[in-house]
Design an enzyme around this catalytic site. Structure first.
Site, mmCIF file in Angstrom:
data_model
loop_
_atom_site.group_PDB
_atom_site.id
_atom_site.type_symbol
_atom_site.label_atom_id
_atom_site.label_comp_id
_atom_site.label_asym_id
_atom_site.label_seq_id
_atom_site.Cartn_x
_atom_site.Cartn_y
_atom_site.Cartn_z
ATOM 1 N N ARG A 136 0.815 -1.223 0.000
ATOM 2 C CA ARG A 136 0.000 0.000 0.000
ATOM 3 C C ARG A 136 0.847 1.271 0.000
ATOM 4 O O ARG A 136 0.594 2.178 -0.798
ATOM 5 C CB ARG A 136 -0.982 -0.012 1.175
ATOM 6 C CG ARG A 136 -2.190 -0.922 0.934
ATOM 7 C CD ARG A 136 -3.062 -1.016 2.152
ATOM 8 N NE ARG A 136 -2.283 -1.466 3.305
ATOM 9 C CZ ARG A 136 -2.644 -1.310 4.564
ATOM 10 N NH1 ARG A 136 -3.765 -0.674 4.850
ATOM 11 N NH2 ARG A 136 -1.896 -1.757 5.542
ATOM 12 N N ASN A 173 -6.679 -2.266 1.813
ATOM 13 C CA ASN A 173 -6.573 -3.726 1.787
ATOM 14 C C ASN A 173 -7.981 -4.280 1.846
ATOM 15 O O ASN A 173 -8.755 -3.895 2.710
ATOM 16 C CB ASN A 173 -5.850 -4.227 3.047
ATOM 17 C CG ASN A 173 -4.345 -4.282 2.861
ATOM 18 O OD1 ASN A 173 -3.842 -4.146 1.746
ATOM 19 N ND2 ASN A 173 -3.639 -4.470 3.945
#
Ligand SMILES: [Zn+2]
Ligand SMILES: [Zn+2]
Ligand SMILES: [Zn+2]
Length: 800
Positions: free
Chosen positions: A21, A39
């Protein structure tokens, strides 16, 4: 809205727990994209991004190009969305509620450069010389995680809560700070809050448990003085010592069994060995990668003042090398100095490596002089992985730390929620099928002892649990065809336990199925494969191992094989090459003629019970002879046994002290030989449309060649490897033409032999045929469980 586009992107693969990320955030930010990143519960990452078409295009093409090394992108799905709203900024959103199936866990990751810098910075008190340092991009994963989703409370780090007060910042502050490298990292700790090392002598008395500096100094001193130390690490325990002749011989003597087994070396950097070992670009890439496997590197011509002792890998032309991958390795080199060290798995022969401190003491106290142990639990044992490279293709020998739990995606859609395979018996792994992915377990070893059997069982169930497969989702079990294997019995038990069908899969068919899947052979395609190895239980109850097979995913046909040879005394022929040679000679010669060769070669000296054993062997043969082939004497078409015997005739091996030794030593001998100095041809006969490669004549020819003084054994060895390879290739080619098949593969343990594999490859490609080789699934028996699942899958779909 101007040239602005909005796009939704879903990425699956190994993209959680690998700093994915923050990578996406920085990439999007640099391209002026707005929106959010999160996520998702089921092993993926979702993004909603807005920006110019140009930027979006660049973003999409950069994902695979610039992604973190440790991540694996399986699929990127994109949807252009028609919305009016404009995002005003870019953010990483809180993860979606973790639900559904989580299939994403990275393997253990070698310590990164930034953490190394922190560890060596004496001003950074909480990390200075602290070996358990880690961050979002490095540290243990598979070996510490008990369950998914991947979070600290489901790992063995739960025993070490983050410190709340430390200078310059506490671990909890680092964990919560989105700009910190340890933001949401799960397995890091510092000297204030984390695990610690303690040094004990062999009687388990404490030597040091206070300052890491003193512990390292003392340990380094002992190692430099020739002591042998057990060091607990990431996924298990190593036995560590200097790599000079004297220390190695001491270690070999203490180990006793398997006395010639090669040891791996750890070196602080590759410059140290570059003068002595060849390193190709791909080998270097592996060595420095986050996986840090042991890579077998070929020796250059011998040099003076070599720092690699011949005792490291007696008789072999390559040496297993690895680089430090955890803090403790680097720190030990800092204190010991720049020299290669023996770093071998800390286990007793045939028993899995000890991971609990109590077991480490019990298993290793006769082998080592001291113990350097830490107090973090190792949840999953994972040995160092081992591989070698053949012309840019990876040949996995042991697939474990740094690779597990990665999966093999199958080339077709599968709607099976779960299935298990129990593998063969030696150098085994288990494997789990989850939809169209196969997850092999870590390396298990030879399932011949209760301890290894328990290890297989627990690893297989751990993998099933990681993948969150419920008992009722298991649809079938696959195992080997051999009725007596412990793993076959285990398969039967599982089939009863889950009340699902059991599919026994022939050993070589399993090798081939793994090869087909990783080469993405289509589900209706047929190929021909050369499957050469030591032992595989055949359809006719004989021991197969030199096979040319026509196959699809659903069926196979044996087109040719090495001539069947007697194995008088069964498995003893596997252990004693001299006994195998005696069996081969007795089959084709008169007893008197065979006995003359036994005398010439002084063969009785290489049998366990000498002359007496040879006499018994001959009478065993006599008794069975009038009803040949006898039920009491197994037959084998094994390529491994022929390699053993040739290695024996040429003086490369007397007695086998570990699996594969004669063949590996033969390769070592051949590496200095010139095949052009020798004349040798292998005959092929046809019986009922099956091609039989004549190994009896081949062995006699080699005995004759070896008698001639001017024929160097190394030249004969080199020629043998090539000619046998060509015989296999020729049979395969002939049938490919007959059946109109364009792809020929090579699999099985003998495929590790570089010259043998290369000769087959060149011969196949010369004809414009496609050569299929392994690059992801191990050619040897640790790849079998993967093939068993594929075989089981197709049988299961047929039955449904
Ligand atoms: Zn790091
Ligand atoms: Zn801390
Ligand atoms: Zn095999």
């Amino acid at each position: 809205m101007r040239d602005y586009k909005t796009i939704e992107i879903n990425i699956t693969g190994i993209v959680q727990g690998v700093g994915f990320r923050p990578f996406l955030y920085n990439l999007a930010h640099s391209l002026n994209l707005n929106g959010y990143i999160l996520n998702t519960g089921n092993a993926g990452v979702r993004l909603m991004l807005q920006g110019s078409s140009e930027s979006i295009k660049e973003f999409l093409s950069d994902i695979r190009k610039k992604k973190p090394e440790i991540s694996f992108v399986e699929e990127i799905q994109i949807n252009y969305i028609d919305i009016q709203d404009e995002f005003s900024d870019l953010e990483i959103k809180k993860s979606e509620e973790k639900c559904g199936i989580s299939q994403s866990l990275p393997p253990d990751i070698a310590i990164c450069e930034d953490c190394l810098k922190d560890m060596r910075n004496h001003q950074y008190k909480k990390y200075y010389n602290y070996p358990f340092i880690a961050c979002a991009l490095c540290g243990p994963r598979f070996t510490t995680v008990k369950k998914l989703p991947y979070d600290r409370e489901r790992s063995t780090m739960i025993e070490f809560p983050f410190c709340q007060k430390a200078e310059p910042e506490s671990c909890i502050q680092e964990y919560l700070d989105s700009k910190n490298r340890r933001f949401h990292a799960q397995t890091f700790a510092c000297s204030v809050c984390g695990p610690h090392y303690t040094l004990y002598n062999k009687k388990r008395d404490l030597i040091h448990d206070d300052s890491i500096h003193l512990i390292l100094k003392k340990t380094a001193n002992m190692i430099n003085k020739g002591k042998i130390i057990a060091v607990k690490g990431i996924g298990g325990t190593h036995i560590v010592s200097l790599a000079d002749d004297e220390t190695i011989l001491k270690l070999r003597e203490r180990k006793g069994e398997r006395k010639n087994k090669p040891f791996a070396l750890m070196v602080p950097h590759l410059k140290l060995i570059e003068n002595e070992l060849k390193i190709t670009a791909l080998e270097r890439e592996y060595l420095i990668s986050f996986r840090r496997p042991i890579v077998l590197l070929e020796r250059k011509k011998p040099i003076n003042n070599s720092i690699i002792s011949n005792q490291v890998a007696p008789g072999l032309n390559n040496v297993g090398i690895m680089l430090p991958y955890s803090g403790i390795h680097h720190l030990l080199f800092d204190f010991i100095g720049e020299k290669p060290l023996i770093y071998t798995s800390g286990n007793k022969s045939y028993i899995p490596m000890a991971i609990e401190n109590e077991d480490i003491f019990n298993q290793l106290h006769e082998l080592v002089d001291a113990f350097l142990l830490h107090n973090r639990q190792i949840y999953q044992r994972a040995d160092d992985s081992v591989l070698r490279i053949h012309d840019n293709k990876t040949k996995l020998i042991r697939r474990s730390r740094g690779f597990v739990p990665e999966y093999l995606p199958l080339p077709f859609k599968v709607n099976i929620k779960g299935a298990l395979a129990t593998g063969p018996e030696l150098t085994t792994t288990g494997a789990v099928l989850r939809f169209n992915r196969i997850y092999p377990t870590q390396h298990i070893g030879h399932v011949t002892h209760l301890e290894t059997y328990e290890f297989l069982k627990s690893s297989l169930f751990h993998m099933k649990n990681l993948l969150q497969i419920k008992d009722q989702e298991i649809e079938f079990i696959a195992c080997d065809l051999h009725p007596e294997f412990i793993t076959t019995k285990f398969g039967k038990e599982l089939s009863t336990q889950f009340n699902v069908p059991l599919y026994p899969i022939q050993h070589h068919f399993a090798h081939i199925l793994g090869l087909m899947a990783e080469n993405r052979v289509e589900s209706d395609e047929k190929i021909i494969t050369i499957s050469t190895d030591g032992v595989g239980y055949g359809d006719d109850g004989n021991v197969w191992g030199g096979e040319i097979i026509l196959s699809s995913y659903t069926a196979y046909k044996r087109l040719g094989h090495l001539e069947n040879q007697l194995m008088i005394g069964g498995d003893r022929c596997t252990k004693y090459p001299a006994r195998m040679l005696a069996s081969i000679l007795l089959k084709q010669l008169k007893i008197e003629d065979a006995s003359m060769i036994f005398n010439d070669l002084k063969l009785q000296n290489d049998l366990e019970y000498g002359e007496r054993e040879l006499k018994t062997l001959i009478s065993q043969f006599r008794e069975a002879n009038h009803q040949f082939p006898s039920r009491n004497i197994p037959l084998t078409s094994s390529t491994g046994r022929i390699f053993d015997v040739v290695s024996y005739i040429l003086g490369a091996t007397n007695i086998k002290t570990y699996r594969g030794e004669p063949a590996m030593r033969l390769e070592g001998l051949a590496s200095i030989g010139n095949p052009d100095n020798i004349k040798l041809k292998v005959n092929i006969n046809k019986r009922n449309d099956v091609s039989i490669i004549n190994s009896s004549k081949l062995i006699l020819d080699i005995i004759e060649l070896a008698k001639v003084k001017k024929n160097r054994p190394s030249d004969i060895a080199a020629k043998f490897q090539i000619e046998l390879a060509l015989a296999f290739a020729n049979v395969a080619k002939e049938f490919a033409e007959l059946y109109g098949i364009k792809k020929i593969g090579l699999t099985g343990g003998v495929a590790y032999n570089y010259s043998f594999a290369k000769s087959i490859k060149e011969e196949i490609q010369l004809e414009g045929l496609t050569f299929l080789e392994h690059n992801q699934v191990a050619p040897g028996d640790s790849g079998i469980s993967t093939g068993q699942l594929i075989g089981g899958l197709f049988q299961h779909l047929n039955n449904k």
